[in-house]
Design an enzyme around this catalytic site. Structure first.
Site, PDB file in Angstrom:
ATOM      1  N   CYS A 268       0.836  -1.195   0.000  1.00 15.55           N
ATOM      2  CA  CYS A 268       0.000   0.000   0.000  1.00 15.55           C
ATOM      3  C   CYS A 268       0.873   1.249   0.000  1.00 15.55           C
ATOM      4  CB  CYS A 268      -0.923   0.041   1.200  1.00 15.55           C
ATOM      5  SG  CYS A 268      -2.006   1.484   1.100  1.00 15.55           S
TER       6      CYS A 268
ATOM      7  N   GLY B 142      -7.712   2.519 -11.893  1.00 13.96           N
ATOM      8  CA  GLY B 142      -8.750   2.742 -12.891  1.00 13.96           C
ATOM      9  C   GLY B 142      -8.262   2.426 -14.297  1.00 13.96           C
TER      10      GLY B 142
HETATM   11  C1  LIG Z   1     -10.351   3.407  -2.794  1.00 10.53           C
HETATM   12  C2  LIG Z   1      -9.390   2.260  -2.899  1.00 10.53           C
HETATM   13  C3  LIG Z   1      -9.035   1.548  -1.754  1.00 10.53           C
HETATM   14  C4  LIG Z   1      -8.130   0.469  -1.848  1.00 10.53           C
HETATM   15  N1  LIG Z   1      -7.832  -0.241  -0.707  1.00 10.53           N
HETATM   16  C5  LIG Z   1      -7.015  -1.316  -0.785  1.00 10.53           C
HETATM   17  C6  LIG Z   1      -6.740  -2.127   0.351  1.00 10.53           C
HETATM   18  O1  LIG Z   1      -7.290  -1.911   1.450  1.00 10.53           O
HETATM   19  N2  LIG Z   1      -5.883  -3.170   0.215  1.00 10.53           N
HETATM   20  C7  LIG Z   1      -5.291  -3.478  -0.987  1.00 10.53           C
HETATM   21  O2  LIG Z   1      -4.523  -4.427  -1.068  1.00 10.53           O
HETATM   22  N3  LIG Z   1      -5.551  -2.744  -2.110  1.00 10.53           N
HETATM   23  C8  LIG Z   1      -6.390  -1.677  -2.038  1.00 10.53           C
HETATM   24  N4  LIG Z   1      -6.671  -0.947  -3.171  1.00 10.53           N
HETATM   25  C9  LIG Z   1      -6.061  -1.339  -4.464  1.00 10.53           C
HETATM   26  C10 LIG Z   1      -7.025  -2.173  -5.336  1.00 10.53           C
HETATM   27  O3  LIG Z   1      -7.399  -3.373  -4.675  1.00 10.53           O
HETATM   28  C11 LIG Z   1      -6.406  -2.514  -6.706  1.00 10.53           C
HETATM   29  O4  LIG Z   1      -5.221  -3.254  -6.502  1.00 10.53           O
HETATM   30  C12 LIG Z   1      -6.050  -1.287  -7.531  1.00 10.53           C
HETATM   31  O5  LIG Z   1      -6.997  -0.246  -7.326  1.00 10.53           O
HETATM   32  C13 LIG Z   1      -5.960  -1.587  -9.043  1.00 10.53           C
HETATM   33  O6  LIG Z   1      -7.190  -2.083  -9.552  1.00 10.53           O
HETATM   34  P1  LIG Z   1      -8.338  -1.139 -10.210  1.00 10.53           P
HETATM   35  O7  LIG Z   1      -7.647  -0.254 -11.216  1.00 10.53           O
HETATM   36  O8  LIG Z   1      -9.327  -2.092 -10.826  1.00 10.53           O
HETATM   37  O9  LIG Z   1      -8.920  -0.350  -9.089  1.00 10.53           O
HETATM   38  C14 LIG Z   1      -7.573   0.126  -3.103  1.00 10.53           C
HETATM   39  C15 LIG Z   1      -7.941   0.850  -4.251  1.00 10.53           C
HETATM   40  C16 LIG Z   1      -8.841   1.895  -4.169  1.00 10.53           C
HETATM   41  C17 LIG Z   1      -9.218   2.630  -5.439  1.00 10.53           C
END
Ligand SMILES: Cc1cc2nc3c(=O)[nH]c(=O)nc-3n(C[C@H](O)[C@H](O)[C@H](O)COP(=O)(O)O)c2cc1C
Length: 300
Positions: free
Chosen positions: A128, A215
């Site tokens: 993170c 995104g």
């Molecule tokens: C608002 C938000 C909160 C997130 N919280 C976590 C989290 O608690 N733990 C984690 O491993 N990844 C977290 N992520 C990352 C997502 O799980 C993912 O790996 C990342 O957003 C890429 O995928 P996407 O483009 O489909 O969102 C978070 C992402 C967003 C946007």
């Protein structure tokens, strides 16, 4: 037609899951979609004790996606066990608990609390970008990562997914280190580090200055990293980063992912996961694919 996939001995009815932090533990979404159709729910990050998260503003939109600096706000593992696990158990889906921590000991404490709970797997967030004391540090040095994985694996009574950061020089080295430490599965990508500046106020938009970029705009980076990582290790890979529809999900699978997660797009269309599941089936019918496994890494 077979859409079932197996991750470390756990069978998922299809390869589609939620991405941590974008679906809570499903309560709000259960009013909009049938959670029982998902291959798995990956929960928001859970820590040994409650975390307050970062000050606001914590999210902002950017071209093709968003920045977030939530800072892993969560109510802690005790509330999670009492409130969220019984809720998720009502659905015919697998439960994957995303675990966060500032130190290896904190990861282990949470994992030990969850070991006798009815959950299927752990996803360890070593990546993170929004946590000051350095969760990302575990995910940026291959040696530290390998040792962290070894320690968590020794404590875990369920299969362990290690969630990798894209904010590294060599994703291959990180994937290899996770596998060497004993990871059962790896997942990627977590968010990329980004920044947005309000030019009229000459201020950072996010109180944290930086945030995690996610995104549709990150998808090509993510597909490449999934390709690289999946060709470096033998363990299965869960791909994510910008998935908005079934075509995106299939791209990740062809790149080498055995399963996929939908994150940011849940916010703009809560039905995205279901549309991805239906779309994968339609693709399989169209191209006469009998078993989804035929597609894994099938790009040439
Ligand atoms: C608002 C938000 C909160 C997130 N919280 C976590 C989290 O608690 N733990 C984690 O491993 N990844 C977290 N992520 C990352 C997502 O799980 C993912 O790996 C990342 O957003 C890429 O995928 P996407 O483009 O489909 O969102 C978070 C992402 C967003 C946007």
């Amino acid at each position: 037609m077979n859409t079932k996939v197996e991750l470390a001995g756990i069978e998922l009815k299809n390869p589609v899951m939620t991405a941590s932090g974008t679906f809570g533990s499903g309560a709000e979404y259960s009013e909009m979609i049938d959670i029982g159709r998902l291959g798995a729910v990956v929960t928001k990050g859970v820590a040994n004790v409650p975390w307050e998260g970062n000050p606001s503003p914590r999210v902002t939109e950017v071209y093709g996606g968003m920045l977030n600096a939530i800072g892993l706000q969560n109510p802690g593992v005790d509330v999670f066990i009492e409130r969220d696990i019984p809720f998720l158990q009502k659905f015919d889906t697998k439960i994957i608990v995303n675990v966060c921590g500032h130190t290896v000991e904190e990861y282990i404490e949470t994992v030990e609390r969850l070991n006798d709970q009815p959950v299927d797997m752990y996803e360890i967030n070593v990546s993170c970008p929004n946590v000051k004391q350095g969760a990302l540090a575990f995910g940026q040095d291959p040696h530290v990562l390998e040792e962290t994985v070894k320690a968590v694996k020794a404590a875990a009574k369920k299969p362990v997914i290690i969630k990798l950061s894209p904010n590294v020089t060599s994703i291959r080295d990180m994937a290899i280190a996770a596998e060497a430490g004993g990871a059962d599965v790896i997942s990627l990508i977590n968010t990329l580090i980004g920044m947005k500046i309000d030019i009229n106020r000459r201020k950072f938009v996010l109180a944290n200055k930086t945030g995690g970029f996610s995104g549709p705009a990150v998808k090509p980076v993510a597909v490449h990293m999934v390709y690289e990582a999946s060709h470096a290790v033998k363990i299965p890979v869960i791909g994510m980063g910008g998935i908005a529809d079934a075509d995106d999900a299939i791209e990740f699978i062809l790149a080498g992912a055995s399963a996929v997660s939908v994150g940011t797009m849940n916010f703009s269309d809560p039905e995205t996961t279901i549309k991805v599941i239906d779309g994968i089936e339609a693709y399989m019918k169209k191209y006469h694919v009998e078993d989804i496994k035929e597609l894994v890494g099938a790009v040439s």
